[in-house]
Design an enzyme around this catalytic site. Sequence first.
Site, mmCIF file in Angstrom:
data_model
loop_
_atom_site.group_PDB
_atom_site.id
_atom_site.type_symbol
_atom_site.label_atom_id
_atom_site.label_comp_id
_atom_site.label_asym_id
_atom_site.label_seq_id
_atom_site.Cartn_x
_atom_site.Cartn_y
_atom_site.Cartn_z
ATOM 1 N N ALA A 67 41.019 44.997 39.033
ATOM 2 C CA ALA A 67 42.185 44.342 39.612
ATOM 3 C C ALA A 67 41.873 42.847 39.662
ATOM 4 O O ALA A 67 40.698 42.458 39.611
ATOM 5 C CB ALA A 67 42.436 44.899 41.012
ATOM 6 N N GLY A 112 39.592 48.577 38.836
ATOM 7 C CA GLY A 112 40.908 49.096 38.431
ATOM 8 C C GLY A 112 40.970 49.461 36.958
ATOM 9 O O GLY A 112 41.794 50.278 36.556
ATOM 10 N N GLU A 115 39.550 52.850 36.831
ATOM 11 C CA GLU A 115 40.563 53.735 37.433
ATOM 12 C C GLU A 115 41.734 53.974 36.471
ATOM 13 O O GLU A 115 42.274 55.079 36.404
ATOM 14 C CB GLU A 115 41.062 53.128 38.753
ATOM 15 C CG GLU A 115 39.982 53.140 39.831
ATOM 16 C CD GLU A 115 40.405 52.370 41.075
ATOM 17 O OE1 GLU A 115 40.599 51.141 40.971
ATOM 18 O OE2 GLU A 115 40.560 52.996 42.129
ATOM 19 N N GLU A 135 33.500 47.579 43.365
ATOM 20 C CA GLU A 135 34.221 47.059 44.536
ATOM 21 C C GLU A 135 33.305 46.788 45.728
ATOM 22 O O GLU A 135 33.562 45.886 46.524
ATOM 23 C CB GLU A 135 35.334 48.035 44.962
ATOM 24 C CG GLU A 135 36.525 48.068 44.029
ATOM 25 C CD GLU A 135 36.368 49.015 42.855
ATOM 26 O OE1 GLU A 135 35.251 49.530 42.624
ATOM 27 O OE2 GLU A 135 37.379 49.241 42.153
#
Length: 261
Positions: A67, A112, A115, A135
């Site tokens: 992200a 992300g 993911e 993260e």
Amino acid sequence: MAEQKNILSETKDGILYLTINREPKLNALNFSTLEELKNIFNEVNDNKAIRGVIITGAGEKAFVAGADINEISELNELNARKFAEFGQEVFEIIESCHKPVIAVVNGYALGGGCELAIACHMRIATANAKFGQPEVNLGIIPGYGGTQRLTHLIGRTKATEILMTGDMLDVDEARTLGLLNHVEATKDLAIARAEEILKKIMSKAPLSIGMIVDCVNAVYASDENGYQIEANSFARCVKSEDYREGTKAFLEKRKPNFKGE
Ligand code: COA
């Protein structure tokens, strides 16, 4: 397919090619890219001309490096929950898409990006791919379903280690853990392998493919009875034209001509 700012899209021979296109930022997923993904996949489900999807990242260095940390650095408790819920919603739309979705993972698939790759139905990696959930280095945790999907895919033992250490896996480790369908030396070869798989799937009955997605996803949904969903889906198949065509073609010793009806 409407034009998007951060995602290149092209449809050829029934395959929708999506390229996350923020190469200077290693294709980091900012909010508007996630919104674009949501719009695209809502259209994929309704568009009969699209029979399969390949997602990759622009360039050779990254699939998606996470992200967008510029956006993450300015969250508060309220919008952080919305941020995670929105990402979860988008990735759930991808995971439950009735057309096969293959991630061609070229380089970093972090946070992300990892993911996104594990929300796709299959993953084909290039030799330089790296997977990880870093993260914890930022004082957060995965928020787009990573704690759940990674654990489902590779099991609690290794998922916990990867999530807690933030370590990156190379392709050999990722393949050994069952994260990958195939590994190819280059991005072009990985795309060719994805096309080969999609073409094979596209020759099958489309309704059956969608129902396989539903049944496999039901394994991981704690509130669903997967066996019931399988039996219901099986029964729905026999109401289709394609069921009549598939069985008839076998008995007539010819190839079936499926219509998705
Ligand atoms: N969000 C926003 N920008 C990102 C990014 C992310 N997740 N990942 C990389 N970038 C940007 C960098 O800030 C840099 O931008 P700049 O040139 O304007 O400074 C550019 O992409 C290139 O990255 P850089 O770090 O210089 O490349 P590198 O080869 O040295 O390192 C990584 C590559 C992937 C190891 C490193 O970029 C990294 O650790 N990224 C963050 C990964 C992460 O924590 N993801 C989870 C986020 S929740």
